[in-house]
Write an enzyme that holds these catalytic residues in place. Sequence first.
Site, PDB file in Angstrom:
ATOM      1  N   ASP A 158       0.824  -1.202   0.000  1.00 58.27           N
ATOM      2  CA  ASP A 158       0.000   0.000   0.000  1.00 58.27           C
ATOM      3  C   ASP A 158       0.860   1.254   0.000  1.00 58.27           C
ATOM      4  O   ASP A 158       0.818   2.057  -0.913  1.00 58.27           O
ATOM      5  CB  ASP A 158      -1.020   0.000   1.140  1.00 58.27           C
ATOM      6  CG  ASP A 158      -0.414  -0.202   2.516  1.00 58.27           C
ATOM      7  OD1 ASP A 158       0.818  -0.377   2.637  1.00 58.27           O
ATOM      8  OD2 ASP A 158      -1.186  -0.205   3.491  1.00 58.27           O
TER       9      ASP A 158
ATOM     10  N   ASP B 273       7.036   3.240   2.842  1.00 62.24           N
ATOM     11  CA  ASP B 273       7.517   4.279   3.745  1.00 62.24           C
ATOM     12  C   ASP B 273       8.987   3.971   4.034  1.00 62.24           C
ATOM     13  O   ASP B 273       9.850   4.226   3.221  1.00 62.24           O
ATOM     14  CB  ASP B 273       6.650   4.278   4.999  1.00 62.24           C
ATOM     15  CG  ASP B 273       6.822   5.512   5.863  1.00 62.24           C
ATOM     16  OD1 ASP B 273       7.772   6.272   5.630  1.00 62.24           O
ATOM     17  OD2 ASP B 273       6.008   5.716   6.775  1.00 62.24           O
TER      18      ASP B 273
ATOM     19  N   GLY C  48       9.982   0.939   4.225  1.00 59.70           N
ATOM     20  CA  GLY C  48      10.228  -0.279   3.460  1.00 59.70           C
ATOM     21  C   GLY C  48      10.436  -1.520   4.296  1.00 59.70           C
ATOM     22  O   GLY C  48      10.804  -2.567   3.770  1.00 59.70           O
TER      23      GLY C  48
ATOM     24  N   THR D 118       8.310  -3.594   5.893  1.00 55.52           N
ATOM     25  CA  THR D 118       7.435  -4.712   5.549  1.00 55.52           C
ATOM     26  C   THR D 118       7.786  -5.265   4.179  1.00 55.52           C
ATOM     27  O   THR D 118       7.924  -6.477   4.003  1.00 55.52           O
ATOM     28  CB  THR D 118       5.959  -4.259   5.568  1.00 55.52           C
ATOM     29  OG1 THR D 118       5.672  -3.732   6.861  1.00 55.52           O
ATOM     30  CG2 THR D 118       5.029  -5.413   5.260  1.00 55.52           C
TER      31      THR D 118
ATOM     32  N   LYS E   3       6.299   7.122  -0.208  1.00 57.13           N
ATOM     33  CA  LYS E   3       6.633   8.265   0.652  1.00 57.13           C
ATOM     34  C   LYS E   3       8.125   8.529   0.514  1.00 57.13           C
ATOM     35  O   LYS E   3       8.947   7.762   0.994  1.00 57.13           O
ATOM     36  CB  LYS E   3       6.271   7.978   2.106  1.00 57.13           C
ATOM     37  CG  LYS E   3       4.813   8.150   2.393  1.00 57.13           C
ATOM     38  CD  LYS E   3       4.613   8.155   3.880  1.00 57.13           C
ATOM     39  CE  LYS E   3       3.232   8.601   4.238  1.00 57.13           C
ATOM     40  NZ  LYS E   3       3.073   8.638   5.688  1.00 57.13           N
TER      41      LYS E   3
END
Length: 175
Positions: A97, A100, A102, A104, A128
């Site tokens: 999704d 950010d 990274g 995950t 982001k």
Amino acid sequence: MQVLPLFSATEVQARVSEIADRLYRDYADSPLTILCIAAGAQRFAKALSERLLQGNVRHDLHYVTARRTSEADSGAVQVDGFDPTLLEERDVLVVDDVADQGTTLRAVLELMALAETRTVRTAALVDKRERPREGVRLDYVGFEVERGWVVGYGLEVDGELGELDEIGVVSRSET
């Protein structure tokens, strides 16, 4: 909760279509496995899947869940539902999704090393750019944002606002 608009529903649909068109060109001749790794990415992954079906791209869609472990400071991520045998000799698109830090996405990509895939590429609805990410490259990006809590098109805050067709950011006064 006030949401400041970033991308209209029309812009979101157009961008998802553009990414699906690129996927169609990249995978028209080989089966693709889409691996969706976050609840917030389900709408994005399903939209890509539907558009690929329209283009007759053979593919399947799988879901895994990823969450930080109880040792939050360690940055460890627990991934559930990952079956590397489903990915053997396949081209895989890992869909997230929001990219950010990274963490995950990196954890899932490390597990991908266990699977004997043909290729692995990544996609994120939102990138982001404010935080550095080591070891994670995004091949397909919906939108780039600098900062803020992004909502809409599956992205939620406290279980709300994910149903919005557009993408916005929660007002700074409330983040």
